[in-house]
Design an enzyme around this catalytic site. Structure first.
Site, PDB file in Angstrom:
ATOM      1  N   ASN A 149      -1.112   1.609 -10.323  1.00  0.00           N
ATOM      2  CA  ASN A 149      -0.281   2.353 -11.310  1.00  0.00           C
ATOM      3  C   ASN A 149       1.243   1.684 -11.231  1.00  0.00           C
ATOM      4  O   ASN A 149       1.885   1.767 -12.496  1.00  0.00           O
ATOM      5  CB  ASN A 149      -0.089   4.021 -10.947  1.00  0.00           C
ATOM      6  N   GLU A 245       1.879   6.755   1.749  1.00  0.00           N
ATOM      7  CA  GLU A 245       2.455   7.471   0.609  1.00  0.00           C
ATOM      8  C   GLU A 245       1.496   7.715  -0.266  1.00  0.00           C
ATOM      9  O   GLU A 245       0.447   7.130  -0.996  1.00  0.00           O
ATOM     10  CB  GLU A 245       3.404   6.203  -0.235  1.00  0.00           C
ATOM     11  N   CYS A 279       2.550   9.585  -8.981  1.00  0.00           N
ATOM     12  CA  CYS A 279       2.121  10.435  -7.986  1.00  0.00           C
ATOM     13  C   CYS A 279       3.077  11.624  -7.792  1.00  0.00           C
ATOM     14  O   CYS A 279       2.772  12.559  -7.179  1.00  0.00           O
ATOM     15  CB  CYS A 279       2.006  10.000  -6.541  1.00  0.00           C
TER      16      CYS A 279
END
Length: 472
Positions: A149, A245, A279
């Site tokens: 992304n 992450e 996210c």
């Protein structure tokens, strides 16, 4: 494009197609790497780590500074490549290139600031005549595994600090978006990075990721991606440093004293950027009942006005999702919520990988579009009675990456900051905001460890304690 392993650009007969998610056109191909390629890359990186450890910090600074300049010079090509392979609109791609350039600049500056401290050992009961200080030294070989992304800035957040700290790097870009990452490798080499200091292995994430995670020569893993893949990596990693992450389902609380126009603008800006594939996207809006209906009515036309289409068209406000299968999943989850009583106020349709920006009202917390990570262009709105219920629902999740609140009441804002279990907390803006210099990371199943060049360098170095005895 070829992949880069142990100082050489490498091609293979087995290839992976890189496709434009908007029209499914083949942009390029990359080699399909395997465990043997990983082994070669690690062997080269072990030698590269010796070179980087011996390299003066100022030289590391110079290399990264030049890389940032080259990124700025090549920004138009980088942005176009990024937009085509990932599907984000060109304006967002240009913004990502600017942020990635800043991340490398920050990493360059931090290369000159890796310090220890002097400890007053004579303050210990038996410390008379002793002098102590700490040193920070590189971990060695760092594996950097990144998602699709943000295929340029997220690699920069791993590779930049790793090199600044004096490590070598093995880079695994996402299979869907390897071209931006390979362009970054070219830039670093053009900036003077020793070829042994970086390898980039392209191909399927499972085989390559497992080989990287399990190898004891890798001393640090920095991973950004899904919670499930993160857990798999940590199980295989053994005794090595790991930064994770991972995902989230970020809440945004709207209190009855909020500026509703600002809240609505923030929800649209932070809920639908990059087709919701962030996210820290706004996913769950928890609005106090007193303002619930007014907020929904403000949101509906703003979401409906988001124009979808070709990401390279300046008029387009939202591009496709990365894969048709992901758009199908989002549509299915929305359908599930609708069948259980939620109301789709606008959007909900899909054509190929292009999913319409969608607003869903009357969402129950147990619905999948609320309690799991949607990672798509839909925002669900849930009514709450007060700040207590809002905080309780915000925390009623296994995730804890980013959260937000709109309120003019200082006590409510500080209570939110103290009580919401999240690594990033935003007051009077949405949860999708990040400055690349700040410490960034999550709580609970959203991961552990921090990014931001200064903080990542701490994760990518070891602390040594030195004690000098016998001083008079």
């Amino acid at each position: 494009m070829k992949m880069f392993i142990a100082g050489q650009w490498v091609d293979k007969p087995q290839q992976v197609e890189v496709r434009n998610p908007f029209d499914d056109a083949v942009l390029d191909t990359v080699p399909k790497g395997d465990a043997a390629d990983v082994d070669r890359a690690i062997a080269g990186a072990v030698e590269g780590a010796k070179l980087m450890r011996a390299m003066p910090a100022y030289q590391r600074y110079q290399i990264l500074s030049k890389a940032a300049r080259l990124m700025a010079e090549r920004r138009e090509k980088l942005a176009r490549t990024l937009s085509q392979e990932e599907g984000k609109i060109l304006a967002e791609a240009v913004g990502e290139v600017a942020r990635a350039t800043e991340t490398i600049e920050l990493s360059a500056e931090e290369a000159k600031r890796i310090t220890g401290e002097v400890l007053p050992l004579d303050a210990a009961a038996h410390g008379a005549g002793k002098f102590g200080f700490t040193l920070r030294v590189p971990c060695g070989v760092v594996a950097c595994i990144t998602p699709f992304n943000f295929p340029l800035n997220l690699p920069c957040h791993k590779i930049g600090p790793a090199l600044a700290a004096g490590n070598s790097v093995i880079f695994k870009p996402a299979s869907d978006t390897p071209l931006s990452g390979l362009a970054l490798v070219e830039i670093l080499l053009d900036a003077g990075l020793p070829p042994q200091a970086i390898s980039c292995v392209t191909g399927p994430g499972g085989a390559i990721g497992d080989a990287l995670a399990a190898d004891p020569r890798i001393r640090k893993i920095s991973f950004t991606g899904s919670r499930d893949v993160g857990e798999q990596i940590t199980r295989k990693a053994g005794i090595k440093r790991v930064t994770m992450e991972l995902g989230s389902n970020s809440p945004l609380i709207v209190m009855d004293d909020a500026d509703l126009n600002k809240a609505a603008d923030a929800i649209v800006a932070t809920g639908y950027a990059n087709a919701g594939q962030v996210c820290i996207s706004t996913q769950r809006v928890l609005a106090v009942s007193k303002v619930y209906q007014d907020l929904v009515e403000l949101l509906r036309p703003k979401v409906a006005a988001l124009r979808t289409g070709n990401p390279l068209d300046p008029q387009t406000k939202m591009g496709p999702m990365i894969r048709q299968a992901d758009a199908e999943r989002v549509q299915h989850w929305i359908g599930e919520a609708k069948a259980r009583g939620a109301k789709v106020l606008t959007g909900g349709g899909r054509q190929g990988a292009m999913h319409e920006p969608t607003l869903v009202a009357d969402v129950a917390p147990e619905m999948r579009i609320s309690c799991d990570e949607l990672f798509g262009p839909a925002v669900g709105v849930t009514a709450v009675s007060d700040i207590e219920q809002a905080i309780a629902l915000a925390n009623d999740t296994r995730y804890g990456l980013s959260a937000a609140i709109f309120t003019q009441n200082l006590n409510r804002a500080l209570r939110f900051a103290r009580e919401v279990d999240s690594g990033n907390l935003h007051i009077n803006w949405g949860p999708q905001w990040r400055a690349d210099l700040m410490p960034y990371g999550g709580l609970k199943d959203s991961g552990f460890g921090k990014e931001g060049p200064k903080y990542a360098i701490h994760e990518m170095t070891e602390l040594k304690m030195v004690v000098v005895h016998g001083l008079q």
